[in-house]
Every structure is written in C-alpha cells, then in structure tokens.
Enzyme design. Structure first.
Site, short mmCIF file in Angstrom:
data_model
loop_
_atom_site.label_atom_id
_atom_site.label_comp_id
_atom_site.label_asym_id
_atom_site.label_seq_id
_atom_site.Cartn_x
_atom_site.Cartn_y
_atom_site.Cartn_z
N LYS A 57 -10.57 -0.89 10.37
CA LYS A 57 -10.73 -2.06 9.52
C LYS A 57 -11.05 -3.30 10.35
CE LYS A 57 -7.40 -0.20 6.19
NZ LYS A 57 -8.16 0.24 5.02
N GLN A 91 -4.83 -5.28 6.67
CA GLN A 91 -5.87 -6.15 6.11
C GLN A 91 -5.86 -7.53 6.76
OE1 GLN A 91 -8.18 -5.16 4.08
NE2 GLN A 91 -7.33 -3.17 3.50
N HIS A 143 0.87 -1.18 0.00
CA HIS A 143 0.00 0.00 0.00
C HIS A 143 0.91 1.23 0.00
CE1 HIS A 143 -2.83 2.93 1.84
NE2 HIS A 143 -3.80 2.12 1.44
N CYS A 161 -4.79 2.53 -3.68
CA CYS A 161 -3.53 3.02 -3.05
C CYS A 161 -2.42 1.99 -3.21
CB CYS A 161 -3.73 3.36 -1.58
SG CYS A 161 -4.85 4.71 -1.33
N ASP A 195 2.86 -4.88 7.89
CA ASP A 195 1.66 -4.05 7.75
C ASP A 195 0.45 -4.98 7.84
OD1 ASP A 195 -0.60 -2.80 6.77
OD2 ASP A 195 0.37 -1.95 5.00
N1 PLP Z 1 -1.91 -0.88 4.50
C1 PLP Z 1 -2.86 -1.57 3.87
C2 PLP Z 1 -2.56 -2.94 3.35
C3 PLP Z 1 -4.12 -1.01 3.71
O1 PLP Z 1 -5.09 -1.71 3.08
C4 PLP Z 1 -4.38 0.28 4.22
C5 PLP Z 1 -5.70 0.92 4.02
O2 PLP Z 1 -6.43 0.60 3.12
C6 PLP Z 1 -3.35 0.94 4.89
C7 PLP Z 1 -2.12 0.33 5.00
C8 PLP Z 1 -3.55 2.30 5.46
O3 PLP Z 1 -4.46 2.25 6.51
P1 PLP Z 1 -5.00 3.58 7.21
O4 PLP Z 1 -5.49 4.47 6.10
O5 PLP Z 1 -6.08 3.12 8.11
O6 PLP Z 1 -3.85 4.18 7.94
#
Ligand code: PLP
Length: 433
Positions: free
Chosen positions: A249, A226, A146, A387, A223
């Site tokens: 999430k 998900q 991401h 993203c 990370d």
């Molecule tokens: N990493 C992954 C794999 C994501 O799917 C997301 C959000 O869609 C993020 C990071 C960023 O999360 P946040 O916007 O809640 O900080």
C-alpha cells in the site's frame, strides 16, 4: 524512467534530483509517468486507478529493484559465508534501516519484517497476546477496524478468556472518544486501533488515544496500513507500542510489510513461529531463541520484497510525505465537493479529519453494479464491505463504492469518476429529481 525514479533506485545519485523534485506542490501527471501500468489502457479506455486503498501501483524504480536483486544479488541471507549471501544480507538489513527511518523508530532492531499488516497483527496477537492475556482481561478495538484487526483478537480471546470492547462510531464515522475513555480501565491490557480507516477515510486521533491507554497501563497497537503512504508517521512522537503496515500500500511489493515494536516489549516476547533463523541453539531437549527481530522472522523471508520496499520508501521520501499528504488532501476536498453535487449520492464517512478515501452509496444502484459499470469506463474503484463489515452494519448498508487516491491521481481522475457515476445513473433510469 524519469529523473525521480532513477534517483530513487540509486540512492547515491538521488540527492540532487530528489531535492529538485521536492519543491512546491507535486505534479501528479509527471509522477504518474514513473508507474508503467498507468499507461496501459483497460477495456479500451485510459486506466483511472482509484483502488489505492486496496493496493497502490508500483513505480519503475521498485519493479527494477526487485528485478535487479534477482539478476545481481540473489542469495539466502544471514546464514551464508560467501560474498553473495553477505551482499544480500546487507541489502535486506539496509531495507530494515529504511523502514526504521520511515517510522522514525529509535533502532533498526525494533523493525520486524512480516508479510504485511495482517501478519504483523497476528504476530502481536499470538506472541504478546498469548503470553500476556488471561481470563477477564480486556482488549479495546474500535468499530472501524479492518477484519485483520478484529479476527486475530477474537481467536486469542477464545484461547485466553480475554474479552473485546468496541469503541462506537458517530454518524460522521468518527470515534466516540468519551465512550473510548469510559471503556478504559484497570482490566484494559491492549488498545488496537486503526490509524486511518480504509472504509471511511477517518484519521483517528491516535496520539491522544495512546496517551489515555498508557494512563491505565495498557499497551497500544496502531494499524497503519492506510496511513504510511499518505502522511509522515513518527512512532516515537506517537508513543505507540506496536505499529503495523504493508509494503504494497506504499508503492512497494506485495508479500512484505513490517511491525514496529518497542525494544523492551519485543525482547520479552516469545516466538510465535519456529524454524530456521529464529534460534540461537537447537537440541532435541531444548532450543533457545535469537534476539528480536530475528526471533520473529522464522524461515527465508521475502528478501527481494524487502529490497523493493526499501526503494519504495526512498521514492516517497524523495517526493516528501508532507507534499503527498497535501496533494491528496486537496484532491479529496475537490472530489468531496464534486460528489456532493451528484443527486442521489450519499457519502459514508464525513469526519473532520480524513485521508484520501471517498466512500459512498448511490440511490437505487448496488455498489457492486456501480463498480462494474465504472470498470467498463476504465475507472477502477472498490465496491463492497472493504473487510470492515461492522462499519457497514453500523451504517445499515450492504457496502459502499470506494475511490481511494494516491500521489499519481489528479482532477482528471475525479472528472472521470464523476462522469462514470452519471453514466451509471442514466443506465439505472436517471438520477433522482
Ligand atoms: N488494515 C487496514 C486498515 C487495511 O486497509 C488493510 C488492507 O486493506 C489491512 C489492515 C490488511 O492489510 P494486508 O492485507 O496488506 O495485510
């Protein structure tokens, strides 16, 4: 509010109801009743919410916990001598313990509250990264990260002279693990890898990747944005150094998430933001820092959000993350089969090990048009690059349509999705023959 929601909001009363609810396959339609928003129509249709990868809906127990915090417990934390402040502090610290248990961290002070995954990764980049990286050091990322696990590292590379190395993807959307191992070496200081890809649904073999990274002396950040809502996570079993996730999430509020960091690492890391609550002493000559996690929590945090996140954790724990994982796997298998029968539909991301994310393109229909037509049918999906632009570049597409599942989705939602795609194809002149 049904029994499970009530149980989750009042932990003392939860044991019986939660145990009763935690047997056998879960019944999504029953759980859906815990989520008030799911009973509101959208565009005059039943809401079919399949955008859970972006954010999940909130159960009544979480909504009520935030409301109750402001009605009964609101005060600023850590600094007050009065009863309410101590009470709010207790609730906030109990929420930290719930995160600790969710991730099976060894200690509660290994949990830093953040705004979410993005802020957690930035914390590591700006604190650990600036203190530990120098010119020529290497950070290994993967081709399915991401943007929030790419851009902070690019910014830190600009400041330190470190360089990024990227693990390529196979055509199925899996990591090329031999290429990963070839990238690791004496210059590798950090591997930062997504546990479950938001664009492809791939579940990465992070335990094995961590072991290999540690063998060359690198640290590993996972990370988990998900992952945490869809499977049990055990940071001690994984052996990772950092683990990041977002509360929203995981059926919790927005604006709250957490970073797990191994105690010795957090203890050695400098602050990245200054302000109240993160200091031990302040003078104009010199200030000294509080211990972790307070050192990384400058200013008034999202106290009500943390309390809500704690209740969200109670909620999924009462159902059982293993049962949620089983349910979503069954639903993904069913949706995959149904999608494969649609002429002109191509799945993007067909890894052997996937979580509940179905990314696809449909011949002759731009993903944004598809998203708009599905919306008119009450079916909420996401369309675009998610993203994760490098993933789209890898597959040579502008974006995908993405349906992502949660514990309250079932076969009826998949049927609505399939019917809405057929409708879109008719509007665009019918499916290919
Ligand atoms: N990493 C992954 C794999 C994501 O799917 C997301 C959000 O869609 C993020 C990071 C960023 O999360 P946040 O916007 O809640 O900080």
């Amino acid at each position: 509010m049904n029994a499970l929601a009530t149980a989750a909001s009042t932990p003392a009363a939860s044991a019986g109801a939660a145990a009763a609810a935690a047997r056998g396959p879960l019944v999504a339609a029953d759980l859906a009743r815990d989520f008030p928003i799911l009973s509101r129509p959208v565009r005059g249709k039943r809401l079919v919410y399949l955008d859970n990868g972006a954010t999940t809906q909130k159960p009544e127990a979480v909504i009520e916990a935030e409301r109750r915090f402001y009605r009964e417990s609101n005060a600023n934390i850590h600094r007050g001598v009065h009863w309410l402040s101590q009470h709010a502090t207790d609730l906030y610290e109990q929420a930290r313990e719930r995160v600790q248990r969710l991730l099976n961290a060894a200690r509660a002070d290994e949990i830093v509250f953040t705004r979410g995954t993005t802020e957690a990764i930035n914390l590591v980049a700006y604190s650990w990264g600036r203190a530990n990286l120098k010119a020529g050091d290497e950070i290994v990322l993967t081709g399915m990260e991401h943007h929030s696990n790419i851009v902070p590292w690019q910014l830190i590379c600009e400041q330190t002279g470190a360089v990024l190395k990227v693990v390529p993807l196979t055509d199925r959307g899996e990591l090329q693990l031999d290429a990963y191992e070839a990238l690791l070496g004496p210059r590798t200081r950090l591997v930062s890898v997504v546990h479950v890809s938001n664009a492809l649904g791939t579940v990465n073999p992070v335990a094995r990747m961590i072991e290999r990274a540690h063998a060359v002396g690198a640290k590993v950040l996972v990370d988990g944005a998900q992952a945490v809502a869809h499977q049990g996570v055990d940071v001690q079993a994984l052996g990772c150094d950092f683990y990041a996730f977002s509360g929203h999430k995981l059926y919790g509020p927005t604006g709250i998430g957490a970073l797990y960091g191994r105690r010795e690492l957090l203890a050695a890391m400098p602050p990245w933001q200054g302000g109240g609550d993160m200091i031990r002493t302040v003078s104009f000559e010199r200030s000294t820092w509080a211990d972790a996690p307070q050192r990384f929590e400058a200013g008034t945090p999202n106290i009500a959000g943390a309390v809500g996140l704690g209740v969200a954790i109670d909620y999924v724990t009462a159902i059982g993350l293993d049962r949620i994982a089983e349910h979503e796997h069954r639903l993904l298998a069913h949706a995959t089969e149904a999608a494969q029968r649609i002429p002109g539909l191509r799945l993007i991301g067909t890894a052997a090990h996937k979580a509940g994310i179905l990314s696809f393109v449909v011949d002759g229909i731009h993903p944004h048009d598809l998203g708009t037509i599905l919306d008119a049918e009450g079916v909420a999906i996401r369309a675009g690059h998610h993203c994760a632009m490098p993933v789209m570049t890898r597959f040579g597409i502008p974006g995908t349509a993405r349906a992502s599942f949660a514990l309250y989705n079932d076969e009826n939602d998949v049927a609505a999705l399939v019917a809405a795609i057929a409708r879109a194809q008719q509007m665009f002149g019918g499916p290919p023959r």
